[in-house]
Design a protein around this motif. Structure first.
Motif, PDB file in Angstrom:
ATOM      1  N   GLU A 161     -15.567  11.148   4.978  1.00  0.00           N
ATOM      2  CA  GLU A 161     -16.672  10.376   5.558  1.00  0.00           C
ATOM      3  C   GLU A 161     -16.226   9.488   6.723  1.00  0.00           C
ATOM      4  O   GLU A 161     -17.055   8.933   7.432  1.00  0.00           O
ATOM      5  N   GLY A 162     -14.912   9.317   6.906  1.00  0.00           N
ATOM      6  CA  GLY A 162     -14.410   8.543   8.034  1.00  0.00           C
ATOM      7  C   GLY A 162     -14.406   7.044   7.787  1.00  0.00           C
ATOM      8  O   GLY A 162     -15.053   6.535   6.857  1.00  0.00           O
ATOM      9  N   VAL A 163     -13.685   6.354   8.647  1.00  0.00           N
ATOM     10  CA  VAL A 163     -13.554   4.898   8.545  1.00  0.00           C
ATOM     11  C   VAL A 163     -14.893   4.219   8.833  1.00  0.00           C
ATOM     12  O   VAL A 163     -15.636   4.638   9.730  1.00  0.00           O
ATOM     13  N   ALA A 180      -8.421  -4.768   0.097  1.00  0.00           N
ATOM     14  CA  ALA A 180      -9.744  -4.247  -0.243  1.00  0.00           C
ATOM     15  C   ALA A 180     -10.310  -3.422   0.908  1.00  0.00           C
ATOM     16  O   ALA A 180     -10.850  -2.323   0.710  1.00  0.00           O
ATOM     17  N   LEU A 181     -10.180  -3.935   2.130  1.00  0.00           N
ATOM     18  CA  LEU A 181     -10.648  -3.195   3.306  1.00  0.00           C
ATOM     19  C   LEU A 181      -9.817  -1.943   3.532  1.00  0.00           C
ATOM     20  O   LEU A 181     -10.356  -0.864   3.818  1.00  0.00           O
ATOM     21  N   LEU A 182      -8.508  -2.082   3.403  1.00  0.00           N
ATOM     22  CA  LEU A 182      -7.607  -0.958   3.669  1.00  0.00           C
ATOM     23  C   LEU A 182      -7.870   0.187   2.702  1.00  0.00           C
ATOM     24  O   LEU A 182      -8.017   1.354   3.112  1.00  0.00           O
ATOM     25  N   LEU A 228      -3.053   5.690   8.735  1.00  0.00           N
ATOM     26  CA  LEU A 228      -2.967   5.065  10.060  1.00  0.00           C
ATOM     27  C   LEU A 228      -4.345   4.684  10.589  1.00  0.00           C
ATOM     28  O   LEU A 228      -4.511   3.622  11.208  1.00  0.00           O
ATOM     29  N   LEU A 229      -5.354   5.533  10.341  1.00  0.00           N
ATOM     30  CA  LEU A 229      -6.715   5.178  10.740  1.00  0.00           C
ATOM     31  C   LEU A 229      -7.200   3.935   9.987  1.00  0.00           C
ATOM     32  O   LEU A 229      -7.786   3.018  10.575  1.00  0.00           O
ATOM     33  N   SER A 230      -6.934   3.909   8.708  1.00  0.00           N
ATOM     34  CA  SER A 230      -7.361   2.764   7.889  1.00  0.00           C
ATOM     35  C   SER A 230      -6.629   1.495   8.288  1.00  0.00           C
ATOM     36  O   SER A 230      -7.216   0.413   8.360  1.00  0.00           O
ATOM     37  N   LEU A 231      -5.324   1.636   8.563  1.00  0.00           N
ATOM     38  CA  LEU A 231      -4.547   0.477   8.992  1.00  0.00           C
ATOM     39  C   LEU A 231      -5.069  -0.039  10.330  1.00  0.00           C
ATOM     40  O   LEU A 231      -5.189  -1.260  10.527  1.00  0.00           O
ATOM     41  N   PHE A 268       0.829  -1.208   0.000  1.00  0.00           N
ATOM     42  CA  PHE A 268       0.000   0.000   0.000  1.00  0.00           C
ATOM     43  C   PHE A 268       0.864   1.260   0.000  1.00  0.00           C
ATOM     44  O   PHE A 268       0.552   2.239  -0.692  1.00  0.00           O
ATOM     45  N   LEU A 269       1.952   1.248   0.765  1.00  0.00           N
ATOM     46  CA  LEU A 269       2.829   2.422   0.800  1.00  0.00           C
ATOM     47  C   LEU A 269       3.532   2.622  -0.537  1.00  0.00           C
ATOM     48  O   LEU A 269       3.662   3.752  -1.013  1.00  0.00           O
TER      49      LEU A 269
END
Length: 496
Positions: free
Chosen positions: A170-172, A157-159, A51-54, A33-34
């Motif tokens: 819209e936020g996590v 897919a989630l990340l 970081l929130l997504s991770l 991803f990075l």
């Protein structure tokens, strides 16, 4: 032969982060991803969103870390991936293709070609075969494409779905992500409970055999041909091992432990118990050292010395009882170098128990496949090395009252010489004993386990059993007084 340096030991531990399947998945997901987002790394809103997504996918990563999906269970990994596509929007095709390309570059080009060329001298054309091995491999390593691909695609897919939600303000999707992870956990637990039923049955009690009043052997010497498939050994031209089999005792149904990883198997062989008790559960050792006594500890209690000559990562389990050798050597000469070092250790230290690990057969299986002619040829070379070592020991006076054992720690399956999940070719291993106290021409067909190695060694050497030893002594192989009285003809040694 050079010892494994501190750098090599550290490098081996670092390599296992990428080699072992469980730590590989999270490292690969983050790295992909990075790299995919490299142009955005300097943007002020990238890192908070990342970081929130991770953080949101950590539960799913933890589930996939805890649960391997061995053999036929791998196909069940595609259902969570399909659900992730529906719930989190399909990740960009470019991300999926990038992750697949990077995965095959790592496994086929970096690992299967460059790494093996630099470490053991494999041809730079190895990728022409290695890609096929990766696709078939069932091992619990990062090279298990059928397990790793659906795992990292699902997490990505989630990340990416959550990352995009944060990017547009819209936020996590915390609740959706947590419920999805919970569903995957229940799903994984159910599949393993219902369908994962091929682990070897464990012995419930500790070793019950009464120890003899005195040692039956002055010395025990064991050669472990790492990764030697029993059926491929039967096909090979191995005159010396054939002679040992005919003039000793063979266990034709000797079972390894689960997971059948080298460090796990060696730990079980020389403690007499299972991974849940000695706490070594893969080649990636997070906390160094076994959690129970080993055969080396048992021998120290009676003033005897045991040594193991092996690769660097065995130190992670068995510590200072291991004399290491460097595994950075051409595969065509490494076993001869090991045997040269083995002779030096016998001369210098004169151990009462000496275990030697040959690695060329295993390395050939991993780099070129276990079902190809090169693998059988390495087994035949190992036979010649064992014969030479035996004759040298006899000429130097070390075989007077010695039990000599030839075995494997695990077999290898199709693909990248896989071992770990007990696929065909992994589970049952060659195991032969020979010596004055060993019965001749006996073939034991009942199922036994490698956890019997440590208690049998203790029995032969007059030592107490390791404190968690569960395996029974291999008494079928040991001559009793009637055998000794009735044996009239002395065995002849094979010609050198």
């Amino acid at each position: 032969m050079k010892k494994a340096s501190k750098f090599e030991k550290t490098a081996a531990r670092c390599w296992n982060i990428l080699n072992e399947g469980r730590p590989f998945t999270p490292v690969f997901v983050v790295g992909v991803f990075l790299l995919f987002s490299i142009k955005s790394l300097g943007e002020s809103n990238f890192w908070p969103a990342f970081l929130l997504s991770l953080g949101s996918v950590l539960p799913l990563l933890a589930i996939y870390f805890c649960y391997d999906f061995p053999l036929h269970l791998r196909k069940f990994l595609w259902f969570p991936f399909a659900a992730a596509l529906l719930l989190f929007n399909a990740p960009s095709l470019s991300l999926l293709l990038f992750s697949l390309g990077l995965y095959f570059f790592f496994t086929v080009i970096f690992w299967g070609t460059i790494y093996y060329h630099l470490r053991i001298g494999t041809t730079l054309w190895n990728f022409t075969r290695f890609w096929k091995l990766v696709l078939k491999n069932s091992d619990s390593t990062s090279g298990n494409a059928q397990e790793q691909i659906p795992k990292f695609l699902t997490v990505l897919a989630l990340l990416q779905g959550n990352f995009q939600q944060v990017q547009v303000g819209e936020g996590v999707l915390w609740m959706t992500t947590l419920l999805f992870s919970l569903a995957v956990w229940v799903y994984s637990k159910g599949i393993h409970h219902l369908l994962f039923n091929w682990k070897p049955e464990e012995i419930p009690t500790y070793t019950q055999d009464e120890t003899p009043k005195k040692a039956l052997a002055d010395r025990v010497i064991m050669v472990v041909i790492d990764g030697c498939r029993k059926d491929r050994l039967a096909e090979a031209n191995t005159p010396f091992i054939d002679w040992l089999r005919e003039n000793g005792t063979e266990y034709s149904e000797m079972e390894t432990v689960y997971p059948a990883r080298t460090v796990v198997c060696f730990s079980s062989m020389y403690t007499g118990t299972y991974p849940r008790e000695h706490r070594i559960t893969s080649n990636m050792v997070y906390r160094l050292g076994i959690r129970c006594e080993s055969i080396f500890d048992s021998l120290r209690k009676i003033g005897k010395l045991g040594r193991l000559l092996g690769v660097a990562h065995l130190v992670d389990s068995l510590g200072g009882d291991v004399d290491t050798y460097t595994a950075v050597a051409k595969n065509d000469v490494v076993d001869s170098m090991i045997m040269k070092r083995a002779k030096e250790i016998m001369t210098e230290k004169n151990p009462d128990l000496f275990i030697v690990q040959l690695i060329s057969t295993d390395q050939t299986g991993h780099s070129r496949g276990a079902l190809y002619p090169e693998y059988r040829e390495k087994i035949e070379e190992a036979d010649a090395h064992v014969a030479d070592f035996y004759h040298w020991l006899k000429a130097e006076g070390y075989m007077e009252n010695t039990a000599f054992i030839v075995a494997a720690d695990h077999g290898q399956s199709d693909g990248i010489g896989g071992h770990g999940h007990l696929d065909e070719g992994e589970r049952f291993v060659p195991f032969i004993l020979h010596g004055p106290m060993i019965r001749q021409g006996v073939k034991v067909t009942e199922k036994h386990s490698l956890v019997s190695v440590a208690p049998t060694m203790a029995y032969l050497l007059g030592a107490p059993y390791p404190n968690k030893s569960r395996g029974p002594v291999l008494r079928e192989a040991i001559r009793n007084e009637v055998d000794q009285h009735e044996e009239k003809v002395h065995r002849c040694d094979p010609s050198a």
